[in-house]
Design a protein around this motif. Structure first.
Motif, PDB file in Angstrom:
ATOM      1  N   GLY A 159       0.844  -1.191   0.000  1.00 57.01           N
ATOM      2  CA  GLY A 159       0.000   0.000   0.000  1.00 57.01           C
ATOM      3  C   GLY A 159       0.876   1.236   0.000  1.00 57.01           C
ATOM      4  O   GLY A 159       1.848   1.312   0.763  1.00 57.01           O
ATOM      5  N   LEU A 160       0.562   2.202  -0.859  1.00 51.86           N
ATOM      6  CA  LEU A 160       1.310   3.462  -0.929  1.00 51.86           C
ATOM      7  C   LEU A 160       0.541   4.535  -0.170  1.00 51.86           C
ATOM      8  O   LEU A 160      -0.636   4.791  -0.478  1.00 51.86           O
ATOM      9  N   LEU A 161       1.195   5.174   0.802  1.00 56.11           N
ATOM     10  CA  LEU A 161       0.527   6.185   1.616  1.00 56.11           C
ATOM     11  C   LEU A 161       1.239   7.522   1.421  1.00 56.11           C
ATOM     12  O   LEU A 161       2.390   7.690   1.814  1.00 56.11           O
ATOM     13  N   ASP A 162       0.551   8.456   0.812  1.00 52.62           N
ATOM     14  CA  ASP A 162       1.085   9.805   0.600  1.00 52.62           C
ATOM     15  C   ASP A 162       0.844  10.607   1.875  1.00 52.62           C
ATOM     16  O   ASP A 162      -0.290  10.950   2.214  1.00 52.62           O
ATOM     17  N   ALA A 163       1.924  10.897   2.606  1.00 52.86           N
ATOM     18  CA  ALA A 163       1.825  11.520   3.931  1.00 52.86           C
ATOM     19  C   ALA A 163       1.985  13.028   3.848  1.00 52.86           C
ATOM     20  O   ALA A 163       2.548  13.563   2.890  1.00 52.86           O
ATOM     21  N   PRO A 164       1.512  13.769   4.863  1.00 51.21           N
ATOM     22  CA  PRO A 164       1.744  15.221   4.915  1.00 51.21           C
ATOM     23  C   PRO A 164       3.240  15.526   5.037  1.00 51.21           C
ATOM     24  O   PRO A 164       4.059  14.658   5.336  1.00 51.21           O
ATOM     25  N   ASP A 165       3.571  16.791   4.855  1.00 53.61           N
ATOM     26  CA  ASP A 165       4.964  17.217   4.907  1.00 53.61           C
ATOM     27  C   ASP A 165       5.529  17.072   6.315  1.00 53.61           C
ATOM     28  O   ASP A 165       4.870  17.434   7.302  1.00 53.61           O
ATOM     29  N   ILE A 166       6.761  16.601   6.393  1.00 49.43           N
ATOM     30  CA  ILE A 166       7.391  16.428   7.706  1.00 49.43           C
ATOM     31  C   ILE A 166       7.775  17.759   8.327  1.00 49.43           C
ATOM     32  O   ILE A 166       7.995  17.847   9.540  1.00 49.43           O
ATOM     33  N   ASP A 167       7.859  18.810   7.500  1.00 45.19           N
ATOM     34  CA  ASP A 167       8.204  20.143   8.016  1.00 45.19           C
ATOM     35  C   ASP A 167       7.071  21.127   7.742  1.00 45.19           C
ATOM     36  O   ASP A 167       7.309  22.329   7.569  1.00 45.19           O
ATOM     37  N   SER A 168       5.844  20.634   7.725  1.00 46.70           N
ATOM     38  CA  SER A 168       4.688  21.472   7.418  1.00 46.70           C
ATOM     39  C   SER A 168       4.585  22.640   8.389  1.00 46.70           C
ATOM     40  O   SER A 168       4.969  22.551   9.561  1.00 46.70           O
ATOM     41  N   VAL A 169       4.035  23.740   7.913  1.00 42.22           N
ATOM     42  CA  VAL A 169       3.814  24.897   8.784  1.00 42.22           C
ATOM     43  C   VAL A 169       2.672  24.629   9.752  1.00 42.22           C
ATOM     44  O   VAL A 169       2.494  25.367  10.725  1.00 42.22           O
ATOM     45  N   GLU A 170       1.892  23.599   9.502  1.00 35.20           N
ATOM     46  CA  GLU A 170       0.774  23.250  10.366  1.00 35.20           C
ATOM     47  C   GLU A 170       1.188  22.122  11.313  1.00 35.20           C
ATOM     48  O   GLU A 170       1.636  21.056  10.879  1.00 35.20           O
ATOM     49  N   ASP A 171       1.014  22.371  12.608  1.00 36.97           N
ATOM     50  CA  ASP A 171       1.411  21.388  13.616  1.00 36.97           C
ATOM     51  C   ASP A 171       0.735  20.043  13.394  1.00 36.97           C
ATOM     52  O   ASP A 171       1.371  18.987  13.512  1.00 36.97           O
ATOM     53  N   ALA A 172      -0.565  20.073  13.090  1.00 38.29           N
ATOM     54  CA  ALA A 172      -1.308  18.821  12.921  1.00 38.29           C
ATOM     55  C   ALA A 172      -0.717  17.993  11.791  1.00 38.29           C
ATOM     56  O   ALA A 172      -0.632  16.764  11.875  1.00 38.29           O
ATOM     57  N   ASN A 173      -0.313  18.659  10.704  1.00 35.63           N
ATOM     58  CA  ASN A 173       0.289  17.936   9.586  1.00 35.63           C
ATOM     59  C   ASN A 173       1.599  17.276   9.995  1.00 35.63           C
ATOM     60  O   ASN A 173       1.869  16.121   9.650  1.00 35.63           O
ATOM     61  N   ARG A 174       2.442  18.019  10.703  1.00 38.33           N
ATOM     62  CA  ARG A 174       3.739  17.468  11.124  1.00 38.33           C
ATOM     63  C   ARG A 174       3.548  16.279  12.056  1.00 38.33           C
ATOM     64  O   ARG A 174       4.229  15.260  11.937  1.00 38.33           O
TER      65      ARG A 174
END
Length: 589
Positions: A159-174
């Motif tokens: 399964g391929l999982l496209d994840a949020p950015d590891i350095d996102s400006v949004e805390d929830a994304n990180r």
């Protein structure tokens, strides 16, 4: 490997983590709380589900920095835009998990990332969107769930999982990106020729190395002619950081088509590797076992670190408790000394006692001629002594004031000591604990009166014989109890009136009055018992007030030994899995 016992160990670890909140502001507490939270997520999201079957489909998480091209890469691997790619940051707001139809039961259930809700998605020509009209669109969805997309281009078993950015400006994304990467069996790290040395990415790669996660690094957007130099440097960095076995794929910088898609041949090598992996059950099993063993080994290390944090909590709690105990012990000692060294037999109490037993001249005569005491005592019993109520009241008032004052000093001292430690300062912030607790004065008055009642019971019990009746009736039980209080307040270390002469004739007369009724030995015994009862009531009163402090500490933290035991067992399970994975690898080789 015994799956049942292994799962039980993970459940025990989770229970231990859930029961340990590390509430005190000790130096390592904040970091340990984060560690505990992240460890619990790893255990629930990856370790426990994977323990049930090593042969289940692998979760390949595609992660990387903002703008690295993760979504573009996933779309290229699938062959169509199933996940949103664009210039607006952050692009990936809701993670998209793309899987083969045969693997739907595994990924749609709670086998992987059980704490995240699932939303089925479908392809609309531009990107995958939720099939359920009630679900939010992928462009503005909350990052607490997975958008599940079924696509035949993804090889079975992966399964391929496209994840949020590891350095996102949004805390929830990180935070979500970190959670998803921690649940990965296989990590595809996407970076660019300009940003491959960024610290954030290497921090997560170090975590992957510590867990033996199989890592594929995709070096994206490499300028023409720079592939050799940049990839060589990146390979050196991977080797230095324990990732020598990581696969490295290079994608040259090139224009995207109108659907923001890469040319198909740019990801051919990567797609071929994933397809081969998906078709090789033993290879997938070896990767799953290796990652699982690494996760358990890291869990063991994390639990050992938490044991140190728990020990620190217990030390901090012990120090705070000791500070409170010391402050209130000093108060108890002060009360005991004030009620035994004659302090309470001065002023109002002494004046009222003189009214009962005679004049001031009588007291002066007592000091010079002890034999005259006996005569005065005889006259006392045959005469009409003044009422003792006033003495009783004066004693009650004086003793109450001593107790309240000492308790206030204890509260102030305990609060001052707590302010010297970070944990104590945080606990008492905004609270008025440096004064007597609410209702303390009333409770102290109740205890003083109760102690005076104790003395009446002592007197009655001691004077049950008929030979005491006439003498006791002459003075009355209350009068004898007052005389006993006078003796108690002039006694130290078991010595009484005549032996230390505190407060002069007042103690002498009280001593002789009691001895004439009960005898010398009985007086000593009564005074000692009365003193003990007073000390016990004072101690209980102060302990109750001290709980205003100690109750803030909550329940006692878990014993570090429990963490140490779990850490050892997790390490042993990791070794067992590693041995099995190595044997499988040798057989395949």
């Amino acid at each position: 490997m015994n799956t049942v016992s292994a799962t039980g160990l993970v459940d025990q670890t989770l229970g231990l983590l859930d029961a340990t909140d590390l509430p005190l502001a000790a130096p390592a507490a904040a970091a340990a709380r984060d560690l505990s939270r992240h460890l619990a997520l790893r255990l629930r999201d990856h370790v426990r589900p994977r323990l049930s079957t090593l042969g289940a489909p692998l979760l390949c998480v595609v992660g990387g920095s903002t703008g690295a091209g993760k979504s573009t890469l996933v779309n290229a691997l699938v062959g169509r835009p199933v996940t949103r790619a664009g210039a607006i940051r952050p692009t990936t707001r809701q993670p998209v998990l793309i899987h083969a139809a045969d693997d739907a039961p595994w990924f749609l259930g709670e086998n992987v990332l059980p704490g995240l809700r699932r939303t089925r998605g479908s392809y609309t020509g531009r990107q995958a969107t939720p099939s359920d009209d009630r679900a939010p669109s992928s462009s503005d969805a909350a990052t607490d769930g997975l958008l599940m997309v079924q696509d035949g281009a993804v090889p079975r078993g992966l399964g391929l999982l496209d994840a949020p950015d590891i350095d996102s400006v949004e805390d929830a994304n990180r935070q979500l990106a970190g959670q998803l990467l921690a649940a990965a069996d296989l990590w595809m790290f996407v970076t660019t020729a300009n940003r491959y040395a960024d610290a954030v990415g290497w921090g997560l790669l170090a975590d992957a190395a510590a867990r033996d996660v199989t890592v594929a690094v995709v070096l994206d957007r490499v300028p023409e002619g720079a592939a050799g130099e940049v990839s060589a440097h990146l390979r050196e960095m991977l080797i230095e950081r324990g990732l020598a076995h990581a696969r490295l794929f290079v994608i040259a910088e090139q224009p995207l088509d109108e659907q923001r898609m890469l040319p198909d041949d740019s990801v051919a090598e990567l797609r071929q590797w994933l397809t081969h992996l998906g078709s090789d059950a033993e290879a997938r099993r070896a990767i799953a076992a290796r990652t699982l063993a690494g996760s358990l080994r890291q869990a063991s290390d994390d639990v050992a670190r938490l044991a140190e944090a728990v020990a620190e909590q217990r030390d901090a709690e012990g120090e705070l408790c000791q500070q409170v105990r010391q402050a209130y012990a000093e108060a108890a000692q002060a009360i005991s000394e004030a009620s035994a060294n004659g302090t309470l037999l001065r002023g109002e109490v002494l004046a009222r006692w003189q009214d009962v037993v005679g004049t001031g001249e009588f007291f002066r005569s007592v000091e010079s001629t002890i034999s005259r005491v006996r005569d005065r005592v005889g006259a006392f019993f045959t005469g009409r002594p003044a009422p003792v109520d006033s003495v009783e009241e004066a004693i009650e008032t004086g003793l109450h004031a001593v107790i309240v004052d000492a308790a206030a000093g204890a509260a102030e001292g305990a609060a001052a000591r707590w302010r010297t430690t970070p944990a104590g300062r945080e606990l008492i912030a905004g609270r008025r604990l440096d004064v007597n607790g609410e209702g303390f004065s009333e409770r102290a008055a109740t205890e003083v009166r109760a102690w005076q009642g104790d003395l009446l019971e002592l007197i009655r019990a001691e004077g049950q014989g008929k030979r005491f009746a006439a003498r006791m009736l002459s003075l009355g039980v209350n009068g004898i109890a007052v005389a006993l209080m006078v003796v108690v307040f002039a006694s130290t270390a078991g010595l009484t009136g005549l032996e230390i002469g505190i407060a002069g004739g007042s103690a002498v007369v009280g001593q002789k009055l009691l001895e004439s009724i009960f005898g010398e030995d009985a007086v000593r015994r009564l005074a000692k018992k009365a003193r003990g009862q007073l000390d016990e009531r004072v101690r209980a009163l102060l302990e109750a007030d001290a709980r205003r402090f100690t109750d803030l500490l909550g329940d006692a933290p878990t014993q570090p030994a429990e963490f140490d035991d779990v850490a050892r067992r997790l390490a042993a399970l990791s070794d067992q899995l590693s041995a099995g994975a190595s044997a499988t690898g040798e057989e395949n080789g």
